[in-house]
Design a protein around this motif. Structure first.
Motif, PDB file in Angstrom:
ATOM      1  N   HIS A 243       0.821  -1.208   0.000  1.00 19.77           N
ATOM      2  CA  HIS A 243       0.000   0.000   0.000  1.00 19.77           C
ATOM      3  C   HIS A 243       0.859   1.264   0.000  1.00 19.77           C
ATOM      4  CE1 HIS A 243      -2.938   3.006   1.297  1.00 19.77           C
ATOM      5  NE2 HIS A 243      -2.129   3.280   2.301  1.00 19.77           N
ATOM      6  N   THR A 244       1.895   1.274   0.853  1.00 12.83           N
ATOM      7  CA  THR A 244       2.729   2.462   0.992  1.00 12.83           C
ATOM      8  C   THR A 244       3.499   2.768  -0.282  1.00 12.83           C
ATOM      9  OG1 THR A 244       2.958   1.993   3.360  1.00 12.83           O
ATOM     10  CG2 THR A 244       4.508   3.567   2.410  1.00 12.83           C
ATOM     11  N   TYR A 247       0.838   4.635  -2.274  1.00  9.83           N
ATOM     12  CA  TYR A 247       0.299   5.832  -1.642  1.00  9.83           C
ATOM     13  C   TYR A 247       1.357   6.927  -1.514  1.00  9.83           C
ATOM     14  CZ  TYR A 247      -2.255   8.880   1.492  1.00  9.83           C
ATOM     15  OH  TYR A 247      -2.881   9.963   2.028  1.00  9.83           O
ATOM     16  N   CYS A 274     -12.557   4.862   1.717  1.00 11.42           N
ATOM     17  CA  CYS A 274     -12.015   4.296   2.956  1.00 11.42           C
ATOM     18  C   CYS A 274     -13.037   4.366   4.087  1.00 11.42           C
ATOM     19  CB  CYS A 274     -10.748   5.036   3.367  1.00 11.42           C
ATOM     20  SG  CYS A 274      -9.253   4.513   2.521  1.00 11.42           S
ATOM     21  N   THR A 297      -8.134  -7.721   0.138  1.00  9.94           N
ATOM     22  CA  THR A 297      -6.940  -7.981  -0.677  1.00  9.94           C
ATOM     23  C   THR A 297      -7.277  -7.987  -2.161  1.00  9.94           C
ATOM     24  OG1 THR A 297      -6.095  -9.355   1.137  1.00  9.94           O
ATOM     25  CG2 THR A 297      -4.972  -9.529  -0.980  1.00  9.94           C
ATOM     26  N   VAL A 300      -8.033  -4.374  -3.525  1.00 11.93           N
ATOM     27  CA  VAL A 300      -6.819  -3.589  -3.773  1.00 11.93           C
ATOM     28  C   VAL A 300      -6.106  -4.129  -5.014  1.00 11.93           C
ATOM     29  CG1 VAL A 300      -4.586  -2.870  -2.854  1.00 11.93           C
ATOM     30  CG2 VAL A 300      -6.566  -2.981  -1.339  1.00 11.93           C
ATOM     31  N   TRP A 324      -9.593   0.926  -4.467  1.00 14.11           N
ATOM     32  CA  TRP A 324      -8.449   0.927  -3.550  1.00 14.11           C
ATOM     33  C   TRP A 324      -8.903   1.321  -2.144  1.00 14.11           C
ATOM     34  CZ3 TRP A 324      -4.051   5.083  -4.140  1.00 14.11           C
ATOM     35  CH2 TRP A 324      -3.004   4.798  -3.252  1.00 14.11           C
ATOM     36  N   TRP A 328      -8.754  -0.950   1.131  1.00 12.96           N
ATOM     37  CA  TRP A 328      -7.768  -0.621   2.151  1.00 12.96           C
ATOM     38  C   TRP A 328      -8.380  -0.073   3.440  1.00 12.96           C
ATOM     39  CZ3 TRP A 328      -3.102  -1.742   3.546  1.00 12.96           C
ATOM     40  CH2 TRP A 328      -2.478  -0.968   4.527  1.00 12.96           C
ATOM     41  N   VAL A 385       2.831  -3.519  -6.731  1.00 14.57           N
ATOM     42  CA  VAL A 385       1.854  -3.748  -5.665  1.00 14.57           C
ATOM     43  C   VAL A 385       1.083  -5.042  -5.914  1.00 14.57           C
ATOM     44  CG1 VAL A 385      -0.256  -2.869  -4.582  1.00 14.57           C
ATOM     45  CG2 VAL A 385       1.621  -1.300  -5.132  1.00 14.57           C
TER      46      VAL A 385
END
Length: 413
Positions: A243-244, A247, A274, A297, A300, A324, A328, A385
């Motif tokens: 994710h990071t 993002y 979110c 999962t 995403v 996403w 997430w 990802v």
């Protein structure tokens, strides 16, 4: 968890506490849980706020933007280095006092950051904020769980964790706007003011729970041998890393595909999705943790596949951002709950390790993303990802008996 994202030092509730929670039935202590959500908001926004204020902070501190950017790194470092030892050292503290101490740390750190014109002093303040975050993140999920009856645990954690997407989707833009209109110092002082209000709020409404009777070293090896704990921790490390990666460099990716002027709009779609995800997970998590983790999962995964395959058009990217966010948003709640349930009597240690690994993954995502950007280019982010999500899904599916069980087990400890 962001800081996160993500109940160290909690002990099993007394019979009286359990009876009180059961007697509460369906009624959630919303005021207390919303106070925890604000605490999560403050920890998340304090970590990420410098990203939106970088040029002005750099000028004020008389340093380069790259050096000023290390104020985010030092925050994560403070959490990684201190979450486990401090959580062990404060395990016997009453939960309310520990939360008040952690939030007071944020008030001091943000005040010093706002008033400092000295770069080393600013780094020290940011490190202190990271230390406070380590204490808070390791405490918050367990605190929320102990406020409610066992069947309400997931919903309680979801309410508390709602502070994460609110901070990312609304807090950072608002802080950036305040920094541009007034000054970057005003943004940090506003955080201090909010923290002072929160301290009064927690004092007035939050119930107290005892810590462990004895405090000491967190038994890492013994905790990792508890069935289910290691799969949850590995999923946390890889999922947060994946994710990071995207993002942290979403602005670079969007700029690469000709949408550099739409970063705020894409992140707003992500943030709203979110919030929807957190609500859905909080409503359905009891008895469905495994299914929800698999669905998250997959969502995403589909999102990054769409982002990579249809990056030439704006509409598919917005659809991908929504998917996403839907995938997430509930992940912090799912992983915190999974760690608490799998850990059982070692839930405190499992949560401390999770908080540490979460921040390690965030730091690693930032570093690896920079390397990937320079070596391959921004168009590699979605596919990287997607590759990382393959082992995440495999581990979740394999951990059927422990970690992400097919049947619900409560661990209100």
């Amino acid at each position: 968890m962001t800081s996160a994202e993500p109940s160290t030092g909690t002990a099993a509730p007394s019979p009286a506490t359990s009876d009180a929670a059961s007697a509460a039935g369906q009624k959630l202590p919303l005021s207390a849980l919303l106070a925890l959500a604000v605490a999560v908001f403050i920890t998340s926004l304090t970590e990420t706020l410098p990203a939106g204020l970088l040029p002005d902070m750099s000028a004020g501190l008389h340093t380069s933007e790259s050096a000023t950017g290390q104020t985010v790194t030092i925050y994560a470092l403070g959490t990684v280095l201190t979450a486990i030892p401090l959580s062990a050292a404060t395990a016997s503290w009453p939960r309310k006092r520990l939360l008040l101490t952690a939030m007071a740390g944020f008030a001091v750190a943000n005040t010093v950051t706002a008033l400092s014109a000295n770069y080393p002093l600013t780094l020290a303040a940011r490190f202190l904020a990271g230390v406070a975050a380590g204490l808070a993140w390791a405490l918050l999920a367990g605190y929320a769980r102990r406020m409610v009856a066992p069947h309400q645990e997931g919903r309680a954690i979801a309410i508390a964790m709602a502070g994460i997407p609110v901070a990312l989707s609304l807090g950072v833009p608002a802080g950036t706007f305040l920094g541009q209109v007034v000054s970057w110092q005003a943004a940090f002082l506003a955080m201090t003011a909010l923290t002072v209000v929160l301290l009064v709020w927690i004092t007035a409404v939050a119930p107290d729970h005892p810590g462990q009777e004895t405090a000491g070293k967190i038994p890492l090896r013994r905790t990792l041998r508890v069935p289910g704990v290691t799969p949850v921790l590995i999923v946390t490390l890889v999922f947060v890393l994946a994710h990071t990666l995207l993002y942290a460099y979403i602005a670079s990716f969007l700029d690469d595909i000709g949408m550099g002027d739409q970063v705020d709009a894409v992140l707003l779609v992500f943030g709203v999705a979110c919030l929807i995800s957190i609500w859905a997970v909080g409503t359905c998590i009891h008895g469905h943790l495994r299914t929800l983790t698999v669905v998250s999962t997959l969502l995403v995964g589909v999102a990054v596949a769409v982002m990579g395959a249809f990056s030439g058009a704006d509409a598919p990217v917005y659809v991908a951002a929504a998917l996403w966010g839907l995938g997430w948003g509930g992940v912090p709640t799912l992983l915190q709950t999974a760690a608490g349930q799998a850990g059982g009597e070692a839930a405190d240690a499992a949560q401390a390790i999770l908080v540490t690994l979460w921040n390690v993954a965030m730091a690693a995502g930032g570093i690896a993303g920079g390397v990937l950007l320079n070596a391959v280019g921004a168009d590699a982010f979605p596919w990287t990802v997607l590759i990382l999500l393959v082992p995440v899904l495999a581990i979740v599916l394999a951990a059927r008996s422990h970690g992400f069980p097919a049947t619900h087990t409560s661990a209100n400890s």
